[in-house]
Design a protein around this motif. Structure first.
Motif, mmCIF file in Angstrom:
data_model
loop_
_atom_site.group_PDB
_atom_site.id
_atom_site.type_symbol
_atom_site.label_atom_id
_atom_site.label_comp_id
_atom_site.label_asym_id
_atom_site.label_seq_id
_atom_site.Cartn_x
_atom_site.Cartn_y
_atom_site.Cartn_z
ATOM 1 N N ASN A 267 12.823 -10.577 24.857
ATOM 2 C CA ASN A 267 11.818 -9.534 25.521
ATOM 3 C C ASN A 267 12.379 -9.008 26.792
ATOM 4 N N THR A 268 12.688 -10.141 27.507
ATOM 5 C CA THR A 268 13.513 -9.675 28.861
ATOM 6 C C THR A 268 14.528 -8.965 28.773
ATOM 7 N N TYR A 269 15.578 -9.297 28.174
ATOM 8 C CA TYR A 269 16.985 -8.419 27.637
ATOM 9 C C TYR A 269 16.572 -7.089 27.115
ATOM 10 N N LEU A 270 15.584 -7.041 26.410
ATOM 11 C CA LEU A 270 15.367 -5.556 26.104
ATOM 12 C C LEU A 270 14.894 -4.707 26.902
ATOM 13 N N LYS A 271 13.847 -5.446 27.662
ATOM 14 C CA LYS A 271 13.120 -4.323 28.654
ATOM 15 C C LYS A 271 14.179 -4.277 29.694
ATOM 16 N N ALA A 272 14.873 -5.123 30.027
ATOM 17 C CA ALA A 272 16.160 -4.743 31.256
ATOM 18 C C ALA A 272 16.924 -3.767 30.801
ATOM 19 N N PHE A 273 17.644 -3.799 29.533
ATOM 20 C CA PHE A 273 18.689 -2.852 28.899
ATOM 21 C C PHE A 273 18.023 -1.577 28.860
ATOM 22 N N GLU A 274 16.583 -1.299 28.514
ATOM 23 C CA GLU A 274 15.957 -0.321 28.064
ATOM 24 C C GLU A 274 15.944 0.537 29.292
ATOM 25 N N SER A 275 15.416 -0.297 30.621
ATOM 26 C CA SER A 275 15.254 0.556 31.781
ATOM 27 C C SER A 275 16.529 0.991 32.278
ATOM 28 N N LEU A 276 17.602 0.286 32.230
ATOM 29 C CA LEU A 276 18.824 0.640 32.740
ATOM 30 C C LEU A 276 19.277 2.004 31.921
ATOM 31 N N VAL A 277 19.136 1.880 30.707
ATOM 32 C CA VAL A 277 19.653 3.212 29.685
ATOM 33 C C VAL A 277 18.747 4.314 30.267
ATOM 34 N N SER A 278 17.448 4.039 30.699
ATOM 35 C CA SER A 278 16.472 5.081 31.214
ATOM 36 C C SER A 278 17.268 5.695 32.269
ATOM 37 N N ALA A 279 17.768 4.890 33.241
ATOM 38 C CA ALA A 279 18.146 5.350 34.397
ATOM 39 C C ALA A 279 19.543 6.387 34.258
ATOM 40 N N ALA B 194 14.997 2.193 19.744
ATOM 41 C CA ALA B 194 15.048 3.837 19.975
ATOM 42 C C ALA B 194 13.831 3.891 20.906
ATOM 43 N N THR B 195 14.115 4.649 21.971
ATOM 44 C CA THR B 195 13.209 4.899 22.785
ATOM 45 C C THR B 195 13.183 6.345 23.481
ATOM 46 N N LEU B 196 12.339 6.876 24.027
ATOM 47 C CA LEU B 196 12.209 8.238 24.581
ATOM 48 C C LEU B 196 12.028 8.011 26.058
ATOM 49 N N PRO B 197 13.037 8.027 26.627
ATOM 50 C CA PRO B 197 13.000 7.642 28.221
ATOM 51 C C PRO B 197 12.837 8.956 28.921
ATOM 52 N N LYS B 198 12.271 8.729 29.850
ATOM 53 C CA LYS B 198 11.850 10.244 30.849
ATOM 54 C C LYS B 198 11.299 11.205 29.827
ATOM 55 N N THR B 199 10.487 11.022 29.096
ATOM 56 C CA THR B 199 9.843 11.958 28.216
ATOM 57 C C THR B 199 8.381 11.773 28.178
ATOM 58 N N SER C 211 11.303 19.604 27.517
ATOM 59 C CA SER C 211 12.645 18.664 27.473
ATOM 60 C C SER C 211 12.353 17.349 26.855
ATOM 61 N N ALA C 212 13.146 16.559 26.396
ATOM 62 C CA ALA C 212 13.191 15.233 26.158
ATOM 63 C C ALA C 212 14.470 14.539 25.859
ATOM 64 N N ALA C 213 14.449 13.416 25.746
ATOM 65 C CA ALA C 213 15.690 12.510 25.542
ATOM 66 C C ALA C 213 15.295 11.259 24.609
ATOM 67 N N VAL C 214 16.333 11.037 23.939
ATOM 68 C CA VAL C 214 16.298 9.741 23.000
ATOM 69 C C VAL C 214 17.479 8.748 23.316
ATOM 70 N N ALA C 215 17.052 7.626 23.597
ATOM 71 C CA ALA C 215 18.038 6.492 23.567
ATOM 72 C C ALA C 215 18.139 5.715 22.437
ATOM 73 N N PHE C 216 19.353 5.437 21.849
ATOM 74 C CA PHE C 216 19.776 4.490 20.738
ATOM 75 C C PHE C 216 20.767 3.471 20.922
ATOM 76 N N MET C 217 20.035 2.478 20.824
ATOM 77 C CA MET C 217 20.941 1.173 21.041
ATOM 78 C C MET C 217 20.907 0.096 19.782
ATOM 79 N N ASN D 62 27.452 -0.342 35.395
ATOM 80 C CA ASN D 62 27.945 -1.857 35.599
ATOM 81 C C ASN D 62 26.724 -2.919 35.425
ATOM 82 N N TYR D 63 25.524 -2.479 35.875
ATOM 83 C CA TYR D 63 24.384 -3.621 35.486
ATOM 84 C C TYR D 63 24.377 -3.528 33.900
ATOM 85 N N LEU D 64 24.399 -2.421 33.322
ATOM 86 C CA LEU D 64 24.569 -2.591 31.662
ATOM 87 C C LEU D 64 25.546 -3.474 31.291
#
Length: 507
Positions: free
Chosen positions: A49-61, A158-163, A121-127, A20-22
């Protein structure tokens, strides 16, 4: 067991909240870019920058632990997200390509997971952000050259969240589809966002064509594809005015010629079908082209409308050239065998047969072009794109017709000259000679031979003006040759004007 169930329910609720936040953050992307002025770089950068940071944090969740592997796909109005997670017991040797509508990524996530000794383990997020270029503009790519910068792809991250260990085992390859017309003369750069500007460090173009580009980068970040082109030459106001005046004058004479062909009585042996359809095709083509250029800024926003207009222009201009070829054939037959042309036309070149050729040939070319390269229509000027050599779907048939018409024209001039010498061996008047020379030159324009100038106008203002004048006045030359210089038509003009004058006097 009950505790595990409660944890699962809590996690599901967390995922719903994150999604919902996304959606909320995604909806604000366009609104923010509309509120911030295009020239306000500091605010655009800050919001981006704020948008990218917020979106990547939410995707990491959204990333959850897994023993084998797991896949998550979210599609929002302005953003597409794909998350892939691998665990210590993963059985696949290579993760599948992560992809969105206009981009994809190849990353060695299995190798990255093996380097995480603790969790394995690892994870990749692609937006993919469809409208991010409104905030992180291509002009923020600072180079020494003063060039035009164009965003050729959607902005991706492209990020590696929780890795734990985010070190790449090998370079990451991004495939970016071109979202705008590709200019072969431009220079492409794979760039990444470095807080305040686009830079190329660590990224390079692996391969490219007119449709997509593959970028290779040795780190993860926010990426895009930017093209640099030289500034377009400034438009000449006088040339633009001349173009407008010439096209309008040409449209007037096309209309006068059509009215003359429709209202005047012609000799039974005269076949005006080709001339009438040349006027119809080119009148519609020039009128549509004139209106499109006058309202280009509005039409260009509607991509479908722009593509439809370019398809219609393709058809009208092509049919005009086909009719020019038919007119050349008819003239050649007429000059070759003056005494038998009437019967020849009725037997072989009937009006219905000519209409089928005149329009079906152009329609077939356009239909084949649409079938092979449907995205070839709708350039920046609502004309044919140059991608994949698509412009040759127009230039190819035109070149063939121009070559044939030039050959026919030369043969017509030679044959007509020898025929007139036999008929008027003793009568040689200067006035008749001048009229014949003018008719010959004008017929060259009517048959489209003057379009050859278009291949030699590069850098020459004189040739460009000559090309513009001659090819916008085909209707004028048709009106002069077949109406003004026709004795029968002139007599009918005189009768019409006499009746008009008499009517006014009586009134």
């Amino acid at each position: 067991m009950a505790l595990t169930g409660v944890q699962s329910l809590c996690h599901i609720e967390e995922l719903k909240v994150a999604e919902n936040y996304l959606k909320l953050v995604d909806a604000t992307q366009v609104k923010v870019s509309e509120l911030v002025g295009a020239e306000d770089k500091s605010n655009l950068v800050s919001y981006g920058n704020t948008y990218l940071k917020a979106f990547e944090s939410l995707v990491s969740a959204l990333v959850t632990p897994t023993e084998t592997h797991n896949w998550l796909n979210i599609s929002l109005n302005n953003t597409e997200v794909e998350v892939f997670m691998v665990g210590p017991q993963v059985t696949i040797e290579k993760i599948p390509r992560l992809g969105t509508t206009n981009s994809s990524v190849d990353i060695d996530l299995i190798g990255i997971a093996k380097n995480n000794n603790e969790t394995r383990s690892a994870a990749v997020a692609f937006m993919s952000y469809n409208t991010m270029e409104n905030l992180l503009k291509p002009d923020f790519f600072n180079t020494s050259k003063d060039t035009v910068k164009t965003m050729m792809s959607t902005v991706i991250s492209a990020t590696l969240p929780k890795t734990t260990n985010t070190e790449l085992t090998k370079p990451v390859n991004f495939t970016l589809k071109h979202i705008r017309e590709f200019d072969p003369s431009g220079s492409l750069f794979c760039v990444y966002w470095n807080i305040s500007e686009w830079i190329v460090d660590g990224c390079s173009v692996l391969k490219t064509n007119s449709s997509y580009t593959v970028c290779s980068c040795d780190h993860l970040s926010t990426f895009a594809l930017i093209m640099q082109t030289s500034h377009p030459p400034e438009s000449d106001p006088l040339l633009d005015l001349l173009n407008l005046v010439c096209v309008i004058v040409g449209l007037v004479f096309f209309t006068l010629a059509l009215l003359t062909f429709a209202l005047c009585q012609w000799s039974p042996g005269v076949n005006n079908v080709a001339r009438i359809n040349i006027c119809i095709s080119l009148l519609l083509a020039h009128l549509l082209f004139l209106l499109t250029q006058q309202f280009l800024s509005l039409i260009r926003r509607q991509q479908v409308l722009c593509a439809v207009i370019s398809g219609l222009l393709h058809f009208f201009f092509l049919s005009g050239f086909v009719w020019m070829f038919i007119e050349a054939v008819l003239l050649f037959i007429c000059v070759k065998n003056l005494s038998q042309i009437s019967s020849k036309k009725r037997e072989v070149l009937s009006s219905g047969f000519l209409c089928v050729i005149g329009y079906v040939v152009a329609l077939v070319v356009v239909c084949v072009s649409v079938g092979l390269v449907p995205e070839g229509y709708g350039s920046e000027h609502c004309w044919l794109k140059h991608d994949k050599g698509f412009i040759w779907s127009f230039l190819g048939p035109v070149c063939v017709i121009l070559a044939l018409n030039t050959i026919f024209f030369i043969k017509i001039v030679i044959t007509l000259n020898s025929t007139l010498k036999k008929l008027n061996a003793e009568v040689s008047q200067m006035k008749q000679t001048k009229i014949m020379v003018f008719k010959t030159l004008a017929q060259c324009v009517v048959l489209g031979c003057s379009w050859i100038l278009g291949f030699f106008t590069n850098g020459s203002k004189v040739l460009e003006i000559l090309f513009l004048i001659l090819n916008s006045q085909q209707g004028t030359f048709i009106f002069l040759i077949y109406c003004v210089f026709n004795n029968e038509v002139r007599q009918q003009y005189r009768k019409f004007f006499r009746c008009l004058c008499c009517g006014r006097k009586q009134h």
